[in-house]
Design a protein around this motif. Structure first.
Motif, PDB file in Angstrom:
ATOM      1  N   ASP A 240     -13.777  44.468  -3.886  1.00 49.32           N
ATOM      2  CA  ASP A 240     -12.875  43.314  -4.054  1.00 49.32           C
ATOM      3  C   ASP A 240     -12.846  42.745  -5.477  1.00 49.32           C
ATOM      4  OD1 ASP A 240     -15.253  41.972  -4.294  1.00 49.32           O
ATOM      5  OD2 ASP A 240     -15.052  40.808  -2.444  1.00 49.32           O
ATOM      6  N   GLY A 241     -13.516  43.413  -6.405  1.00 48.16           N
ATOM      7  CA  GLY A 241     -13.469  42.940  -7.790  1.00 48.16           C
ATOM      8  C   GLY A 241     -14.667  42.092  -8.188  1.00 48.16           C
ATOM      9  N   THR A 242     -15.515  41.732  -7.212  1.00 47.36           N
ATOM     10  CA  THR A 242     -16.717  40.975  -7.547  1.00 47.36           C
ATOM     11  C   THR A 242     -17.913  41.897  -7.770  1.00 47.36           C
ATOM     12  OG1 THR A 242     -17.388  40.696  -5.231  1.00 47.36           O
ATOM     13  CG2 THR A 242     -15.948  39.009  -6.176  1.00 47.36           C
ATOM     14  N   GLU A 243     -17.749  43.177  -7.438  1.00 47.71           N
ATOM     15  CA  GLU A 243     -18.867  44.118  -7.556  1.00 47.71           C
ATOM     16  C   GLU A 243     -19.024  44.571  -9.006  1.00 47.71           C
ATOM     17  OE1 GLU A 243     -16.203  44.888  -5.338  1.00 47.71           O
ATOM     18  OE2 GLU A 243     -15.101  45.640  -7.055  1.00 47.71           O
ATOM     19  N   LEU A 244     -20.256  44.931  -9.359  1.00 43.26           N
ATOM     20  CA  LEU A 244     -20.532  45.466 -10.687  1.00 43.26           C
ATOM     21  C   LEU A 244     -19.851  46.826 -10.845  1.00 43.26           C
ATOM     22  CD1 LEU A 244     -24.331  44.611 -10.904  1.00 43.26           C
ATOM     23  CD2 LEU A 244     -22.564  43.717 -12.433  1.00 43.26           C
ATOM     24  N   PRO A 245     -19.441  47.163 -12.073  1.00 42.36           N
ATOM     25  CA  PRO A 245     -18.828  48.474 -12.305  1.00 42.36           C
ATOM     26  C   PRO A 245     -19.793  49.621 -11.972  1.00 42.36           C
ATOM     27  CG  PRO A 245     -18.503  47.033 -14.193  1.00 42.36           C
ATOM     28  CD  PRO A 245     -19.482  46.351 -13.285  1.00 42.36           C
TER      29      PRO A 245
ATOM     30  N   ASP B  57      -7.359  31.985 -14.303  1.00 38.88           N
ATOM     31  CA  ASP B  57      -8.307  31.839 -15.404  1.00 38.88           C
ATOM     32  C   ASP B  57      -8.764  33.234 -15.829  1.00 38.88           C
ATOM     33  OD1 ASP B  57      -8.346  28.977 -15.508  1.00 38.88           O
ATOM     34  OD2 ASP B  57      -9.430  29.025 -13.606  1.00 38.88           O
ATOM     35  N   TYR B  58      -9.717  33.805 -15.054  1.00 41.18           N
ATOM     36  CA  TYR B  58     -10.143  35.188 -15.273  1.00 41.18           C
ATOM     37  C   TYR B  58     -10.194  35.858 -13.926  1.00 41.18           C
ATOM     38  CZ  TYR B  58     -12.860  39.332 -16.344  1.00 41.18           C
ATOM     39  OH  TYR B  58     -13.268  40.639 -16.472  1.00 41.18           O
ATOM     40  N   GLU B  59      -9.554  36.983 -13.804  1.00 44.60           N
ATOM     41  CA  GLU B  59      -9.491  37.689 -12.532  1.00 44.60           C
ATOM     42  C   GLU B  59      -9.666  39.181 -12.737  1.00 44.60           C
ATOM     43  OE1 GLU B  59      -9.176  36.527  -9.457  1.00 44.60           O
ATOM     44  OE2 GLU B  59      -8.975  34.421 -10.078  1.00 44.60           O
ATOM     45  N   ILE B  60     -10.289  39.821 -11.734  1.00 45.99           N
ATOM     46  CA  ILE B  60     -10.260  41.273 -11.624  1.00 45.99           C
ATOM     47  C   ILE B  60      -9.594  41.585 -10.285  1.00 45.99           C
ATOM     48  CG2 ILE B  60     -11.609  43.389 -11.379  1.00 45.99           C
ATOM     49  CD1 ILE B  60     -13.834  42.036 -13.033  1.00 45.99           C
ATOM     50  N   VAL B  61      -8.487  42.308 -10.312  1.00 45.47           N
ATOM     51  CA  VAL B  61      -7.792  42.658  -9.070  1.00 45.47           C
ATOM     52  C   VAL B  61      -7.591  44.169  -9.023  1.00 45.47           C
ATOM     53  CG1 VAL B  61      -6.584  40.435  -8.952  1.00 45.47           C
ATOM     54  CG2 VAL B  61      -5.457  42.406 -10.037  1.00 45.47           C
TER      55      VAL B  61
ATOM     56  N   THR C 193     -15.906  47.951 -20.029  1.00 51.66           N
ATOM     57  CA  THR C 193     -16.160  47.159 -21.234  1.00 51.66           C
ATOM     58  C   THR C 193     -14.951  46.287 -21.566  1.00 51.66           C
ATOM     59  OG1 THR C 193     -17.663  48.854 -22.068  1.00 51.66           O
ATOM     60  CG2 THR C 193     -16.769  47.300 -23.678  1.00 51.66           C
ATOM     61  N   GLY C 194     -13.760  46.825 -21.377  1.00 53.16           N
ATOM     62  CA  GLY C 194     -12.555  46.010 -21.588  1.00 53.16           C
ATOM     63  C   GLY C 194     -12.518  44.800 -20.670  1.00 53.16           C
ATOM     64  N   GLU C 195     -13.022  44.957 -19.447  1.00 51.64           N
ATOM     65  CA  GLU C 195     -13.107  43.816 -18.520  1.00 51.64           C
ATOM     66  C   GLU C 195     -14.096  42.769 -19.030  1.00 51.64           C
ATOM     67  OE1 GLU C 195     -14.204  45.395 -14.732  1.00 51.64           O
ATOM     68  OE2 GLU C 195     -12.299  46.445 -14.405  1.00 51.64           O
ATOM     69  N   VAL C 196     -15.240  43.238 -19.540  1.00 49.70           N
ATOM     70  CA  VAL C 196     -16.254  42.304 -20.056  1.00 49.70           C
ATOM     71  C   VAL C 196     -15.725  41.586 -21.300  1.00 49.70           C
ATOM     72  CG1 VAL C 196     -18.559  42.088 -21.037  1.00 49.70           C
ATOM     73  CG2 VAL C 196     -18.183  43.620 -19.115  1.00 49.70           C
ATOM     74  N   LEU C 197     -15.024  42.324 -22.158  1.00 50.58           N
ATOM     75  CA  LEU C 197     -14.403  41.682 -23.321  1.00 50.58           C
ATOM     76  C   LEU C 197     -13.433  40.585 -22.870  1.00 50.58           C
ATOM     77  CD1 LEU C 197     -13.763  44.821 -25.543  1.00 50.58           C
ATOM     78  CD2 LEU C 197     -14.992  42.772 -26.312  1.00 50.58           C
TER      79      LEU C 197
ATOM     80  N   THR D  28     -26.986  40.649  -9.637  1.00 49.48           N
ATOM     81  CA  THR D  28     -25.837  41.243  -8.943  1.00 49.48           C
ATOM     82  C   THR D  28     -24.518  40.663  -9.453  1.00 49.48           C
ATOM     83  OG1 THR D  28     -25.863  39.604  -7.170  1.00 49.48           O
ATOM     84  CG2 THR D  28     -27.190  41.589  -6.842  1.00 49.48           C
ATOM     85  N   GLU D  29     -24.602  39.610 -10.271  1.00 50.20           N
ATOM     86  CA  GLU D  29     -23.387  38.955 -10.748  1.00 50.20           C
ATOM     87  C   GLU D  29     -22.777  39.722 -11.921  1.00 50.20           C
ATOM     88  OE1 GLU D  29     -26.459  37.089 -10.730  1.00 50.20           O
ATOM     89  OE2 GLU D  29     -26.943  38.068 -12.610  1.00 50.20           O
TER      90      GLU D  29
END
Lengths: 257, 257
Positions: free
Chosen positions: A135-140, A211-215, A152-156, B137-138
């Motif tokens: 769901d986008g909350t998990e670690l890569p 704000d900030y989202e991963i989808v 890395t682009g997500e972390v940036l 885990t975050e």
């Protein structure tokens, strides 16, 4: 979005899917390393995303950025993803902040989380009775160095949001194919993204507030292990396609990766 | 661990804390960009971690790696962290896999998650009645490009574990100071890591069995917002120090960052 939208990597496949659906809805500034090969809406800037000055000039007056440019090959070597995908993304984020851009849409990838597809889980997880949902909350968990570069682009993006107030949405794009889902390729069917759903999803990324989202960027497939709830809830994503509707239809093409 | 342990960045502060505690317990191969300035255990290799051939040669016969080398400055510019921390980490991981190394200990940082310390939460989250606990885990929330580079090193570790069977533990190191916790600096007290707990924690990283882990490297401080449960459970970490035990003692130094 009244100000121009900068679309990097405009000549690539995702760029063409987006422009195929919403070319008339925005004032576009297209950027690509290669010159245009056909008609295109708006301005067209030939520039390399690792050149800050070129990118900063293209960013002038822009309201939102869709950043697709980079090496798109899952098997791309480290030297290329380090330069084009990691340093390139940083350059585009930096220029966006410096130019006062409001929204930044980052094209991430299913390859950032491909290693959740373990030998124990596959192929069951590609089928519609399977319960796993990322769901986008998990670690890569990247399967390749290309996936590392997208993570890395997500972390940036997280950094530029937290420290520089840029609104960022990262779209982990599934398997984008035109016309119909991949044939005889369960993984691709589970993460299929149709061209029209792609254009609609990026349209929502330009219009919604976040704000900030991963989808996850996939159609509303019966078979899926990516949740699209967050895209629906935050962005108002309303996909029209489903790879299950193509099952049993004539198989006109072989599997696509 | 009977085979030599390669310690990169051996001359830095973390390297010195580790060697100060467990120099006699392993056969060391120390690697640093700078020549040694004093006595040291084992071999000493002067090499740059971005040079694959040099790193691969130093990796020969090694059983485990503790990778500390990199630009340690939170304010380091992008060009430096891109080269030294991101490309450097990839080079060391790659050489470790190619040499058949078993365990890889990656020095990550509190700066990878510093932006969880929002204006709304601070300074309350630095105090011992606050309930927030980051547990590894975050998703990363870096406060600077140094933190971005450390988060990328964690993702690289995930990739080398999943795709190349390297066992990896990432230690998000808190505020390492010698002798006593930082004075008049609540944040530093909450994430204090004493020298002896540091040496013990890395010792456990060399001895314990794990697949891929992200743990926090802090002492057992009353004030903390990092959980050390995972380090205890998986690594057998048993810290001896607590910044609260120094409260009210003579304040011999000013705050340290």
């Amino acid at each position: 979005m009244d100000d121009p939208v900068l679309l990097t990597g405009a000549s690539g496949r995702v760029g063409q899917a987006i422009l195929g659906g919403i070319a008339d809805d925005y004032e576009w500034r297209l950027l690509d390393r290669e010159p245009p090969t056909g008609d295109h809406p708006g301005e067209y800037v030939v520039a390399d995303i690792t050149d800050y000055d070129e990118v900063r000039a293209a960013m002038e007056g822009v309201g939102a950025v869709i950043h697709l440019a980079g090496d798109p090959r899952p098997e791309a070597p480290w030297s290329s993803v380090l330069e084009n995908n990691i340093d390139g993304a940083k350059t585009v984020y930096e220029a966006a902040v410096d130019a006062g851009v409001e929204k930044f849409v980052f094209a991430s990838s299913n390859h950032a989380v491909g290693a959740y597809e373990t030998d124990e889980r596959t192929p069951e997880m590609y089928r519609d009775h399977h319960e796993l949902r990322l769901d986008g909350t998990e670690l890569p968990r990247p399967t390749n160095l290309y996936g590392v570069s997208k993570a890395t682009g997500e972390v940036l993006g997280r950094y530029y949001h937290d420290e520089h107030d840029l609104d960022v949405v990262c779209v982990r794009i599934g398997n984008l194919t035109e016309g119909h889902p991949p044939i005889d390729y369960e993984r691709g069917q589970a993460m299929w993204l149709s061209y029209r759903d792609c254009a609609h999803l990026f349209d929502r990324c330009l219009r919604a507030d976040y704000d900030y989202e991963i989808v996850y960027g996939i159609s509303d497939n019966d078979r899926k292990y990516y949740s699209i709830d967050r895209a629906k809830d935050v962005l108002g994503y309303d996909p029209q396609d489903n790879s299950a509707h193509f099952e049993g239809e004539e198989r006109v093409h072989g599997p696509e990766a």
